[in-house]
Design a protein around this motif. Structure first.
Motif, short mmCIF file in Angstrom:
data_model
loop_
_atom_site.label_atom_id
_atom_site.label_comp_id
_atom_site.label_asym_id
_atom_site.label_seq_id
_atom_site.Cartn_x
_atom_site.Cartn_y
_atom_site.Cartn_z
N UNK A 149 9.64 62.89 120.91
CA UNK A 149 9.29 61.77 120.03
C UNK A 149 10.38 60.71 120.03
N UNK A 150 11.64 61.15 120.08
CA UNK A 150 12.76 60.19 120.11
C UNK A 150 12.74 59.35 121.38
N UNK A 151 12.47 59.99 122.51
CA UNK A 151 12.38 59.25 123.77
C UNK A 151 11.23 58.26 123.74
N UNK A 152 10.09 58.70 123.21
CA UNK A 152 8.93 57.82 123.14
C UNK A 152 9.20 56.64 122.22
N UNK A 153 9.77 56.91 121.04
CA UNK A 153 10.05 55.84 120.10
C UNK A 153 11.07 54.85 120.65
N UNK A 154 12.10 55.37 121.29
CA UNK A 154 13.12 54.50 121.89
C UNK A 154 12.52 53.61 122.97
N UNK A 155 11.71 54.18 123.84
CA UNK A 155 11.13 53.43 124.96
C UNK A 155 10.16 52.36 124.48
N UNK A 156 9.26 52.72 123.58
CA UNK A 156 8.26 51.75 123.11
C UNK A 156 8.93 50.64 122.31
N UNK A 157 9.87 50.99 121.46
CA UNK A 157 10.58 49.97 120.68
C UNK A 157 11.37 49.05 121.60
N UNK A 158 12.11 49.63 122.54
CA UNK A 158 12.92 48.82 123.45
C UNK A 158 12.09 47.89 124.31
N UNK A 159 11.01 48.41 124.88
CA UNK A 159 10.17 47.59 125.75
C UNK A 159 9.49 46.48 124.97
#
Length: 274
Positions: A149-159
């Motif tokens: 979930x942390x990887x997904x949240x980081x990626x979607x927020x960053x992109x």
């Protein structure tokens, strides 16, 4: 009846008699990807729109379209960008403006130390991911219950934030050029206003509020007597000053408690001797 049974079977089940704290932890661990994406998109869109204010502020400071867009593409940290163009707009020395922006951006290095352990990304991805290590991506990643979930949240927020921030920066510059003199419209205050709006929700503890308050006092106090760009550097002294004072208070309270405990033991010993 069959529909109710099927619905109950589709929900996550926890053992009977489980305490509320454990049930909450189980529910967090089962947070669906859709909820993570929804939260990440909310943060990315809300903050990304403020790139328009940066574009307007940068254009008002005299930076060109290319320079402004390059800052958003290559620097990509809103606080540092606003600090840089704000100091330049006030007529500050470019070196002092760059120094203030640099010190504000140093915090991202500490975020990276924490996120490198949490995300555990492959080596070839880390240099690209490092460019997205900012306040918002860190907050979303740390709020997740699992590494996935942390990887997904980081990626979607960053992109989301990177794309939208750069698009709105471009729109802000073009809009400022169409409006003409940004000072006449009062848009030169948009940058500081957005920066304060982003900062306020992060001040959750008494120490953080004390640092922010003292930084404001130092920045405004030195503003009339120091060159533009230097007061923000003086405001950086607020953090060590508050931490020093807090350390002294903790030490003083600890010594007081030790003295009280020692006196209590002495009184108890005297009573036993009697």
């Amino acid at each position: 009846m069959a529909e109710q049974t099927a619905h109950s079977e589709s929900r996550p089940q926890t053992p009977a008699g489980t305490s509320p704290g454990i049930r909450t932890a189980v529910e967090r661990a089962r947070k669906p990807d859709s909820a993570v994406v929804r939260d990440a998109l909310g943060v990315g869109i809300a903050v990304g729109l403020s790139g328009f204010a940066f574009g307007v502020t940068s254009a008002g400071a005299g930076l060109s379209l290319l320079q402004t867009c390059a800052l958003s593409l290559l620097v990509f940290t809103g606080a540092s960008q606003f600090a840089l163009v704000g100091a330049l707009a006030a007529g500050g020395n470019p070196l002092a403006a760059a120094a203030g922006a640099f010190f504000l951006g140093v915090r991202n290095a500490f975020y990276g130390l924490r996120l490198s352990q949490l995300l555990a990304l492959p080596r070839f991805v880390r240099p690209l991911a490092a460019h997205w290590v900012i306040d918002e991506t860190t907050a979303v990643a740390l709020a997740q219950p699992t590494r996935h979930a942390a990887r997904l949240g980081f990626t979607v927020t960053g992109l989301t934030l990177y794309v939208l921030w750069n698009l709105t920066t471009l729109g802000g510059v073009l809009g400022a050029e169409a409006l003409g003199d940004t000072d006449a419209w009062g848009l030169d205050a948009a940058g500081p206003a957005v920066f304060l709006a982003l900062l306020a929700p992060m001040l959750r503890t008494t120490t953080e509020r004390a640092v922010a308050g003292l930084a404001v006092v130092l920045g405004l106090g030195f503003l009339p007597v120091l060159p533009a760009g230097v007061p923000v550097l003086m405001a950086a002294l607020a953090a060590p000053a508050v931490l020093w004072f807090k350390g002294r208070s903790i030490t003083r309270n600890s010594n007081r408690n030790s003295n009280i405990a020692r006196d209590s033991d002495a009184d108890r010993t005297k009573g036993e001797d009697r």
